[in-house]
Design a protein around this motif. Structure first.
Motif, PDB file in Angstrom:
ATOM      1  N   ASP A   1      62.075  28.457  15.323  1.00  0.00           N
ATOM      2  CA  ASP A   1      61.093  27.694  16.101  1.00  0.00           C
ATOM      3  C   ASP A   1      60.420  28.642  17.093  1.00  0.00           C
ATOM      4  O   ASP A   1      61.094  29.494  17.682  1.00  0.00           O
ATOM      5  CB  ASP A   1      61.769  26.542  16.849  1.00  0.00           C
ATOM      6  N   PHE A   2      59.127  28.471  17.331  1.00  0.00           N
ATOM      7  CA  PHE A   2      58.452  29.490  18.141  1.00  0.00           C
ATOM      8  C   PHE A   2      57.186  28.980  18.812  1.00  0.00           C
ATOM      9  O   PHE A   2      56.592  27.977  18.401  1.00  0.00           O
ATOM     10  CB  PHE A   2      58.126  30.722  17.291  1.00  0.00           C
ATOM     11  N   VAL A   3      56.796  29.709  19.855  1.00  0.00           N
ATOM     12  CA  VAL A   3      55.554  29.481  20.599  1.00  0.00           C
ATOM     13  C   VAL A   3      54.676  30.718  20.430  1.00  0.00           C
ATOM     14  O   VAL A   3      55.155  31.846  20.561  1.00  0.00           O
ATOM     15  CB  VAL A   3      55.831  29.236  22.094  1.00  0.00           C
ATOM     16  N   THR A   4      53.377  30.506  20.148  1.00  0.00           N
ATOM     17  CA  THR A   4      52.430  31.608  19.991  1.00  0.00           C
ATOM     18  C   THR A   4      51.274  31.417  20.961  1.00  0.00           C
ATOM     19  O   THR A   4      50.750  30.311  21.106  1.00  0.00           O
ATOM     20  CB  THR A   4      51.881  31.678  18.551  1.00  0.00           C
ATOM     21  N   ILE A   5      50.887  32.491  21.638  1.00  0.00           N
ATOM     22  CA  ILE A   5      49.736  32.465  22.544  1.00  0.00           C
ATOM     23  C   ILE A   5      48.647  33.357  21.954  1.00  0.00           C
ATOM     24  O   ILE A   5      48.879  34.538  21.685  1.00  0.00           O
ATOM     25  CB  ILE A   5      50.107  32.972  23.953  1.00  0.00           C
ATOM     26  N   TYR A   6      47.462  32.783  21.744  1.00  0.00           N
ATOM     27  CA  TYR A   6      46.311  33.526  21.218  1.00  0.00           C
ATOM     28  C   TYR A   6      45.336  33.803  22.351  1.00  0.00           C
ATOM     29  O   TYR A   6      44.991  32.902  23.122  1.00  0.00           O
ATOM     30  CB  TYR A   6      45.621  32.732  20.112  1.00  0.00           C
ATOM     31  N   ASP A   7      44.883  35.052  22.438  1.00  0.00           N
ATOM     32  CA  ASP A   7      44.001  35.502  23.510  1.00  0.00           C
ATOM     33  C   ASP A   7      42.550  35.244  23.121  1.00  0.00           C
ATOM     34  O   ASP A   7      41.797  36.158  22.768  1.00  0.00           O
ATOM     35  CB  ASP A   7      44.233  36.986  23.779  1.00  0.00           C
TER      36      ASP A   7
ATOM     37  N   LYS B   1      46.421  37.793  18.759  1.00  0.00           N
ATOM     38  CA  LYS B   1      47.689  37.196  19.168  1.00  0.00           C
ATOM     39  C   LYS B   1      48.223  37.948  20.383  1.00  0.00           C
ATOM     40  O   LYS B   1      48.507  39.139  20.318  1.00  0.00           O
ATOM     41  CB  LYS B   1      48.693  37.244  18.016  1.00  0.00           C
ATOM     42  N   LEU B   2      48.364  37.238  21.493  1.00  0.00           N
ATOM     43  CA  LEU B   2      48.880  37.841  22.713  1.00  0.00           C
ATOM     44  C   LEU B   2      50.386  38.034  22.636  1.00  0.00           C
ATOM     45  O   LEU B   2      50.917  39.095  22.981  1.00  0.00           O
ATOM     46  CB  LEU B   2      48.505  36.975  23.925  1.00  0.00           C
ATOM     47  N   VAL B   3      51.097  37.002  22.164  1.00  0.00           N
ATOM     48  CA  VAL B   3      52.550  37.089  22.020  1.00  0.00           C
ATOM     49  C   VAL B   3      53.034  35.951  21.129  1.00  0.00           C
ATOM     50  O   VAL B   3      52.421  34.871  21.097  1.00  0.00           O
ATOM     51  CB  VAL B   3      53.250  37.015  23.407  1.00  0.00           C
ATOM     52  N   GLN B   4      54.106  36.204  20.389  1.00  0.00           N
ATOM     53  CA  GLN B   4      54.824  35.146  19.675  1.00  0.00           C
ATOM     54  C   GLN B   4      56.271  35.192  20.129  1.00  0.00           C
ATOM     55  O   GLN B   4      56.955  36.203  19.965  1.00  0.00           O
ATOM     56  CB  GLN B   4      54.753  35.315  18.154  1.00  0.00           C
ATOM     57  N   ILE B   5      56.742  34.096  20.690  1.00  0.00           N
ATOM     58  CA  ILE B   5      58.093  34.038  21.252  1.00  0.00           C
ATOM     59  C   ILE B   5      58.988  33.290  20.286  1.00  0.00           C
ATOM     60  O   ILE B   5      58.848  32.074  20.103  1.00  0.00           O
ATOM     61  CB  ILE B   5      58.089  33.341  22.624  1.00  0.00           C
ATOM     62  N   GLY B   6      59.911  34.020  19.632  1.00  0.00           N
ATOM     63  CA  GLY B   6      60.818  33.429  18.662  1.00  0.00           C
ATOM     64  C   GLY B   6      60.198  33.304  17.290  1.00  0.00           C
ATOM     65  O   GLY B   6      59.026  33.619  17.073  1.00  0.00           O
ATOM     66  N   GLY B   7      61.024  32.848  16.325  1.00  0.00           N
ATOM     67  CA  GLY B   7      60.549  32.603  14.976  1.00  0.00           C
ATOM     68  C   GLY B   7      60.373  33.865  14.162  1.00  0.00           C
ATOM     69  O   GLY B   7      60.535  34.986  14.655  1.00  0.00           O
TER      70      GLY B   7
END
Length: 431
Positions: free
Chosen positions: A161-167, A175-181
């Protein structure tokens, strides 16, 4: 017999019902019409026959008419059933578009646009998020700022399971960061900053383990000094500067005093340069040519090499400064602007317009920079004898034009210039 009469001379009622009413309504109207004709027929025959004969014959007629009615109703019913069956068969073989289930978005916000400052949470937070879920959050900072993200809670199944932040404004942005997954860049969250005004956050969960999820805070900030901007500098290398000494003071002010107060970088304060040396000639540096403070200082000082004697550049007017600013900011190769970052044009002016036509043309381009290119114009007036009231009207609005009667005192304008760079958009045009 009755059917034949109806077919040969249908009443207006039957005709209308066949074309405009449902089959059931149609059958009722046909039956009513048959009864009406039956009454007419029997009334005509009363004058010629006895009562007993009339009753017997009328009874026979009624029986026949009832049989005809039943036959007609049966035919209508068969037609309806047949049409329904045919329609059902057609639907069974149709290739209709499949509408996805909403199960994939359980607990996601129905209005997923977020602005300026606030908090976003995983579905059902602080309770466990659903399996097989995917949520989208679209976030915009205040105009002229970027976004900062921090997490006050983060509890996900790290493998899956994960959170992704797009700039940027879409999921195809960087993609700024993907946390997990799978394919994650980090497994635990930190503090993150976008380089533009917009961001997209996505959350995805798999079918197996569910946890309490996340709570993320977002805010509108400036991450650099004076603020995150794309700046187009129009440097005046025209003869109306007056002397080579004045030109050197202008260059050294820009290279050694003004731009060093900015955090120059492609993701910070992005700078583009335009050296105007003639009505119809300029030398341009894109943001890629001057990506750092060191590059900006070096290239601005090198302008003294390009203009060894500014008094020779005497083919001058006011309009060319604003025309080249308009053309440069509209050229994506030269300006290379960023999506969601405000644009600023700083024009160094050393003389008044040659005449009314020159001024009006300057005014037109200054206005187009604002209305067509959505950029702010800051006017920096250098030297004595300038019509400050008139030149101020070429600036973005009141408070965006600054003047120093001496080239030696240009440094005193830095706080005002930087404040104007970071000021919000203004609806006023001119002072």
């Amino acid at each position: 017999e009755v059917a034949g009469r109806i077919q040969l001379s249908p009443s207006p009622l039957v005709h209308r019902s066949i074309h405009h009413q449902s089959p059931l309504a149609c059958s009722k109207n046909v039956i009513s019409d048959i009864n009406l004709k039956l009454i007419v027929i029997t009334r005509k025959r009363r004058k010629k026959e006895s009562r007993a004969s009339f009753i017997d014959k009328n009874r026979a007629i009624c029986v026949n008419e009832m049989l005809n009615q039943l036959l007609l109703v049966s035919l209508i019913g068969a037609s309806i059933l047949g049409a329904t069956a045919y329609k059902t068969k057609q639907l069974a073989h149709s290739h209709a578009k499949t509408i996805p289930s909403n199960d994939d978005f359980i607990g996601c916000p129905t209005n997923n646009d977020f602005y300026y400052n606030g908090t976003i949470n995983s579905p059902m937070y602080p309770y466990n998020y659903p399996p097989n879920d995917k949520c989208y959050y679209y976030i915009s900072a205040e105009p002229g700022k970027v976004l900062k993200f921090t997490f006050s809670h983060f509890d996900l199944e790290s493998c899956c399971d994960f959170v992704t932040i797009y700039d940027g404004p879409t999921v195809v942005s960087k993609k700024l960061v993907q946390i997990g997954g799978p394919g994650s860049t980090v497994t635990t969250p930190g503090t993150y900053y976008t380089t533009t005004r917009n961001a997209v956050i996505t959350f995805e969960s798999n079918p197996t383990i569910q946890k309490s999820g996340f709570s993320m805070q977002y805010s509108s900030v400036n991450t650099v000094s004076p603020c995150n901007r794309d700046i187009f500098l129009v440097v005046n290398g025209l003869g109306n500067v007056g002397t080579q000494s004045n030109f050197e003071k202008e260059i050294k002010f820009i290279a050694n005093q003004l731009t060093p107060t900015w955090n120059v970088g492609l993701d910070k304060v992005r700078v583009m340069l335009n050296l105007q040396t003639d009505i119809d000639y300029a030398i341009v540096w894109s943001a890629d040519d001057v990506p750092t403070n060191v590059n900006v200082t070096q290239e601005v000082l090198n302008m003294l090499v390009y203009v060894p004697d500014v008094t020779q550049d005497n083919n001058t007017d006011l309009e060319c400064l604003f025309r080249y600013a308009y053309d440069g900011i509209g050229d994506s190769k030269e300006f290379d602007e960023r999506y969601g970052i405000e644009k600023v044009v700083i024009v160094f002016v050393a003389a008044n317009a040659n005449d009314d036509q020159d001024y009006n043309e300057s005014f037109e381009f200054a206005h187009k920079i604002r209305t067509e290119q959505d950029a702010k114009v800051i006017v920096v007036g250098m030297g004595a004898g300038l019509d400050q009231a008139k030149l101020s009207k070429l600036a973005y609005a009141s408070g965006f034009a600054f003047f120093s009667t001496s080239y030696d005192n240009l440094q005193s304008l830095i706080p005002q210039i930087n404040n104007a760079i970071c000021s919000g958009l203004n609806s006023q045009c001119g002072p």
